[in-house]
Design a protein around this motif. Structure first.
Motif, PDB file in Angstrom:
ATOM      1  N   LEU A 215      10.579   0.899   5.789  1.00 32.35           N
ATOM      2  CA  LEU A 215      10.372  -0.535   6.000  1.00 32.35           C
ATOM      3  C   LEU A 215      11.332  -1.293   5.095  1.00 32.35           C
ATOM      4  N   SER A 216      11.972  -2.319   5.640  1.00 29.69           N
ATOM      5  CA  SER A 216      12.914  -3.129   4.861  1.00 29.69           C
ATOM      6  C   SER A 216      12.495  -4.589   4.910  1.00 29.69           C
ATOM      7  N   GLY A 217      12.912  -5.331   3.879  1.00 29.53           N
ATOM      8  CA  GLY A 217      12.569  -6.746   3.837  1.00 29.53           C
ATOM      9  C   GLY A 217      13.411  -7.499   2.828  1.00 29.53           C
ATOM     10  N   THR A 218      13.190  -8.811   2.772  1.00 21.15           N
ATOM     11  CA  THR A 218      13.961  -9.693   1.913  1.00 21.15           C
ATOM     12  C   THR A 218      13.054 -10.420   0.933  1.00 21.15           C
ATOM     13  N   GLY A 219      13.666 -10.988  -0.090  1.00 18.39           N
ATOM     14  CA  GLY A 219      12.903 -11.763  -1.056  1.00 18.39           C
ATOM     15  C   GLY A 219      12.864 -13.236  -0.742  1.00 18.39           C
ATOM     16  N   ARG A 220      13.893 -13.772  -0.082  1.00 20.84           N
ATOM     17  CA  ARG A 220      14.077 -15.216  -0.010  1.00 20.84           C
ATOM     18  C   ARG A 220      13.208 -15.919   1.022  1.00 20.84           C
ATOM     19  N   LYS A 221      12.628 -15.185   1.949  1.00 18.39           N
ATOM     20  CA  LYS A 221      11.897 -15.818   3.042  1.00 18.39           C
ATOM     21  C   LYS A 221      10.440 -16.044   2.645  1.00 18.39           C
ATOM     22  N   PHE A 222       9.501 -15.432   3.330  1.00 16.23           N
ATOM     23  CA  PHE A 222       8.095 -15.758   3.116  1.00 16.23           C
ATOM     24  C   PHE A 222       7.533 -15.259   1.786  1.00 16.23           C
ATOM     25  N   LEU A 223       8.258 -14.377   1.098  1.00 11.68           N
ATOM     26  CA  LEU A 223       7.835 -13.996  -0.251  1.00 11.68           C
ATOM     27  C   LEU A 223       8.187 -15.061  -1.278  1.00 11.68           C
ATOM     28  N   ARG A 224       9.062 -15.991  -0.933  1.00 10.68           N
ATOM     29  CA  ARG A 224       9.421 -17.121  -1.794  1.00 10.68           C
ATOM     30  C   ARG A 224      10.160 -16.679  -3.049  1.00 10.68           C
ATOM     31  N   GLY A 225      10.929 -15.619  -2.919  1.00 12.74           N
ATOM     32  CA  GLY A 225      11.738 -15.139  -4.033  1.00 12.74           C
ATOM     33  C   GLY A 225      13.136 -15.711  -3.989  1.00 12.74           C
ATOM     34  N   PRO A 226      13.985 -15.299  -4.930  1.00 15.84           N
ATOM     35  CA  PRO A 226      15.369 -15.788  -4.967  1.00 15.84           C
ATOM     36  C   PRO A 226      16.240 -15.120  -3.914  1.00 15.84           C
ATOM     37  N   ARG A 227      17.334 -15.779  -3.581  1.00 16.61           N
ATOM     38  CA  ARG A 227      18.319 -15.185  -2.689  1.00 16.61           C
ATOM     39  C   ARG A 227      18.998 -14.016  -3.390  1.00 16.61           C
ATOM     40  N   GLY A 228      19.625 -13.166  -2.586  1.00 15.32           N
ATOM     41  CA  GLY A 228      20.295 -12.006  -3.162  1.00 15.32           C
ATOM     42  C   GLY A 228      19.335 -10.916  -3.587  1.00 15.32           C
ATOM     43  N   THR A 229      18.161 -10.880  -2.953  1.00 18.77           N
ATOM     44  CA  THR A 229      17.165  -9.852  -3.277  1.00 18.77           C
ATOM     45  C   THR A 229      16.568  -9.280  -2.006  1.00 18.77           C
ATOM     46  N   GLY A 230      16.337  -7.986  -2.012  1.00 22.39           N
ATOM     47  CA  GLY A 230      15.697  -7.309  -0.897  1.00 22.39           C
ATOM     48  C   GLY A 230      14.988  -6.069  -1.392  1.00 22.39           C
ATOM     49  N   PHE A 231      14.302  -5.396  -0.502  1.00 15.83           N
ATOM     50  CA  PHE A 231      13.549  -4.207  -0.899  1.00 15.83           C
ATOM     51  C   PHE A 231      13.486  -3.224   0.253  1.00 15.83           C
ATOM     52  N   LEU A 232      13.236  -1.989  -0.100  1.00 15.87           N
ATOM     53  CA  LEU A 232      13.174  -0.909   0.873  1.00 15.87           C
ATOM     54  C   LEU A 232      12.013   0.005   0.515  1.00 15.87           C
TER      55      LEU A 232
ATOM     56  N   ASN B  30       0.833  -1.208   0.000  1.00 14.39           N
ATOM     57  CA  ASN B  30       0.000   0.000   0.000  1.00 14.39           C
ATOM     58  C   ASN B  30       0.864   1.253   0.000  1.00 14.39           C
ATOM     59  N   ALA B  31       1.790   1.267  -0.941  1.00 16.96           N
ATOM     60  CA  ALA B  31       2.716   2.395  -1.086  1.00 16.96           C
ATOM     61  C   ALA B  31       2.633   2.929  -2.510  1.00 16.96           C
ATOM     62  N   ARG B  32       3.492   3.874  -2.834  1.00 16.61           N
ATOM     63  CA  ARG B  32       3.630   4.376  -4.193  1.00 16.61           C
ATOM     64  C   ARG B  32       4.856   3.729  -4.841  1.00 16.61           C
ATOM     65  N   PRO B  33       4.820   3.499  -6.141  1.00 17.65           N
ATOM     66  CA  PRO B  33       5.989   2.882  -6.791  1.00 17.65           C
ATOM     67  C   PRO B  33       7.296   3.637  -6.557  1.00 17.65           C
ATOM     68  N   ASP B  34       7.240   4.973  -6.497  1.00 19.81           N
ATOM     69  CA  ASP B  34       8.481   5.720  -6.309  1.00 19.81           C
ATOM     70  C   ASP B  34       8.957   5.715  -4.855  1.00 19.81           C
ATOM     71  N   GLU B  35       8.226   5.024  -3.975  1.00 18.04           N
ATOM     72  CA  GLU B  35       8.657   4.852  -2.587  1.00 18.04           C
ATOM     73  C   GLU B  35       9.354   3.508  -2.370  1.00 18.04           C
ATOM     74  N   ILE B  36       9.560   2.749  -3.454  1.00 17.15           N
ATOM     75  CA  ILE B  36      10.133   1.407  -3.386  1.00 17.15           C
ATOM     76  C   ILE B  36      11.508   1.392  -4.044  1.00 17.15           C
ATOM     77  N   ALA B  37      12.446   0.687  -3.401  1.00 19.34           N
ATOM     78  CA  ALA B  37      13.781   0.484  -3.974  1.00 19.34           C
ATOM     79  C   ALA B  37      14.120  -0.993  -3.941  1.00 19.34           C
ATOM     80  N   PHE B  38      14.827  -1.449  -4.961  1.00 17.01           N
ATOM     81  CA  PHE B  38      15.412  -2.793  -4.948  1.00 17.01           C
ATOM     82  C   PHE B  38      16.795  -2.697  -4.316  1.00 17.01           C
ATOM     83  N   VAL B  39      17.034  -3.554  -3.333  1.00 14.31           N
ATOM     84  CA  VAL B  39      18.334  -3.626  -2.664  1.00 14.31           C
ATOM     85  C   VAL B  39      18.716  -5.101  -2.584  1.00 14.31           C
ATOM     86  N   GLU B  40      19.995  -5.388  -2.530  1.00 10.05           N
ATOM     87  CA  GLU B  40      20.436  -6.768  -2.698  1.00 10.05           C
ATOM     88  C   GLU B  40      20.094  -7.693  -1.542  1.00 10.05           C
ATOM     89  N   ASN B  41      19.765  -7.171  -0.384  1.00 13.63           N
ATOM     90  CA  ASN B  41      19.298  -8.015   0.723  1.00 13.63           C
ATOM     91  C   ASN B  41      18.656  -7.126   1.782  1.00 13.63           C
TER      92      ASN B  41
END
Length: 392
Positions: free
Chosen positions: A206-223, A71-82
């Motif tokens: 807010l920060s998070g990862t891809g590999r855990k409950f989102l079931r994404g690949p390792r080496g991925t995160g978001f902010l 429930n955010a705006r696209p420009d409030e999201i960043a891809f980060v490596e973990n």
């Protein structure tokens, strides 16, 4: 309702392992694996830069999918490596100075608390630990009493790594808003298993990862960084994506959360994580949360009924993480013996959560974490095998 047969068919590894380590790294759906593999195949066939150009729509969809999820705006999201680097990028961007105070909780994750200690040593910030209530979750009323003029940040973990506790993130958000204090939430273990709405929670970051409950690949995160506060943050480092070199001796930071990204990144991971978010949203986060909570409660109750087994999850609200010990057996030994039978769990120890586990006199715990593709039959098998383990 979730079509369990379908999601298990989408997860071929379910036929090989009983996977109760989703809080470590979940099993990717076939769609996510194929998305990542497709990018690698394309890069192998036409080259990395050329592949990235062809994937422009999917790469842009990363931001819109996460915006819809949180429930955010696209420009409030960043891809980060973990997740740790995402959290660090925001925390180290805060204009904290000597004497400024940060409030956290005893359940805080090791990497985050190390950053607090690092900035205490480098900049002279002060750390306040909010106490727990009788259930073990953060005591919101007590947290509010710690606030003073020098308090500049509240930073907590939504779901700690070492148990099923769900901290009252939205209630903390109300306190932060009332006192006009920045609020940083580590959602590494919550996004993907719980409904996480940044507006309802009231967090600024807010920060998070891809590999855990989102079931994404390792080496991925978001902010996530709210547009309301992003101009107050100065990233700890920048490059030609996160900033524009405007004259020989001047630059401008990129607008929004883009200022926290790197030009070079894992393109396959970005596409894979976008696919994982899309997959989760197609099922529905609300029904995922309901099923995960139900499965975990079933597992928790079953383990509590076994002789010699003690469950150690805290909090009024609990999630898909179940932690336990068995008398006469070290948690690491339990994990290894389960692994020999194609059952995946992990172990949480004091180095990951010193303030919490140390306070409770627990050196380590077995951590079994379920997800929506797990089944009641798997829980029955798991409990039977745990019950059969005896000291050697």
């Amino acid at each position: 309702m979730i079509d369990i047969d379908k999601v298990r068919a989408d997860t071929p590894a379910c036929e090989q392992v009983l996977h109760f380590n989703n809080a470590g790294a979940s099993l990717m759906p076939r769609q996510v694996y194929e998305a990542v593999k497709g990018v690698l195949d394309l890069e192998n066939g036409v080259g990395g830069y050329e592949a990235e150009r062809r994937l422009a729509d999917d790469l842009q969809a990363f931001y819109s999918e996460f915006a819809a999820l949180l429930n955010a705006r696209p420009d409030e999201i960043a891809f980060v490596e973990n997740a740790t680097r995402a959290w660090d990028m925001a925390f180290y961007a805060l204009p904290l100075q000597s004497g400024d105070r940060v409030i956290t909780h005893g359940s805080e994750y090791a990497s985050n608390f190390l950053a607090f200690l690092h900035q205490a040593k480098r900049r002279g910030i002060e750390i306040d630990i909010a106490p727990s209530d009788e259930s073990g979750q953060l005591d919101v009323a007590a947290l509010e009493t710690l606030i003073r003029p020098a308090t500049k940040l509240i930073a907590i973990t939504h779901v700690p790594t070492q148990g099923g506790l769900v901290n009252p993130a939205a209630a903390v958000g109300q306190v932060a808003k009332k006192h006009n204090i920045l609020y940083l939430l580590d959602a590494c273990q919550s996004v993907g298993q719980l409904e996480v709405d940044v507006k309802a929670i009231g967090c600024d970051i807010l920060s998070g990862t891809g590999r855990k409950f989102l079931r994404g690949p390792r080496g991925t995160g978001f902010l996530y960084v709210s547009n309301a506060i992003v101009e107050k943050l100065d990233p700890p480092f920048i490059d030609l994506l996160s900033a524009n070199w405007t004259t020989n001796d001047q630059y401008e930071l990129a607008a929004g959360a883009k200022r926290f990204e790197n030009w070079e990144s894992y393109v396959g991971g970005r596409v894979g994580l976008m696919t994982a978010v899309r997959y989760a949203r197609s099922i529905g986060i609300a029904v995922i949360e309901q099923r995960v909570s139900s499965l975990a409660a079933t597992l928790r109750d079953a383990l509590c009924g076994e002789a010699g087994v003690s469950v150690h999850d805290l909090g009024r609200t609990k999630c898909g993480i179940v932690t336990f010990q068995k008398q006469g057996l070290e948690p690491q030994s339990i994990a290894e013996r389960l692994r020999a039978q194609q059952i995946n769990v992990s172990v949480s120890g004091v180095p990951y959560a010193r303030l919490d586990l140390g306070e409770r006199g627990l050196s380590s715990l077995v951590r079994a974490s379920v997800h929506y593709f797990n089944t009641e039959k798997e829980i029955e098998r798991f409990v039977e095998i745990v019950s059969s383990l005896i000291p050697t």
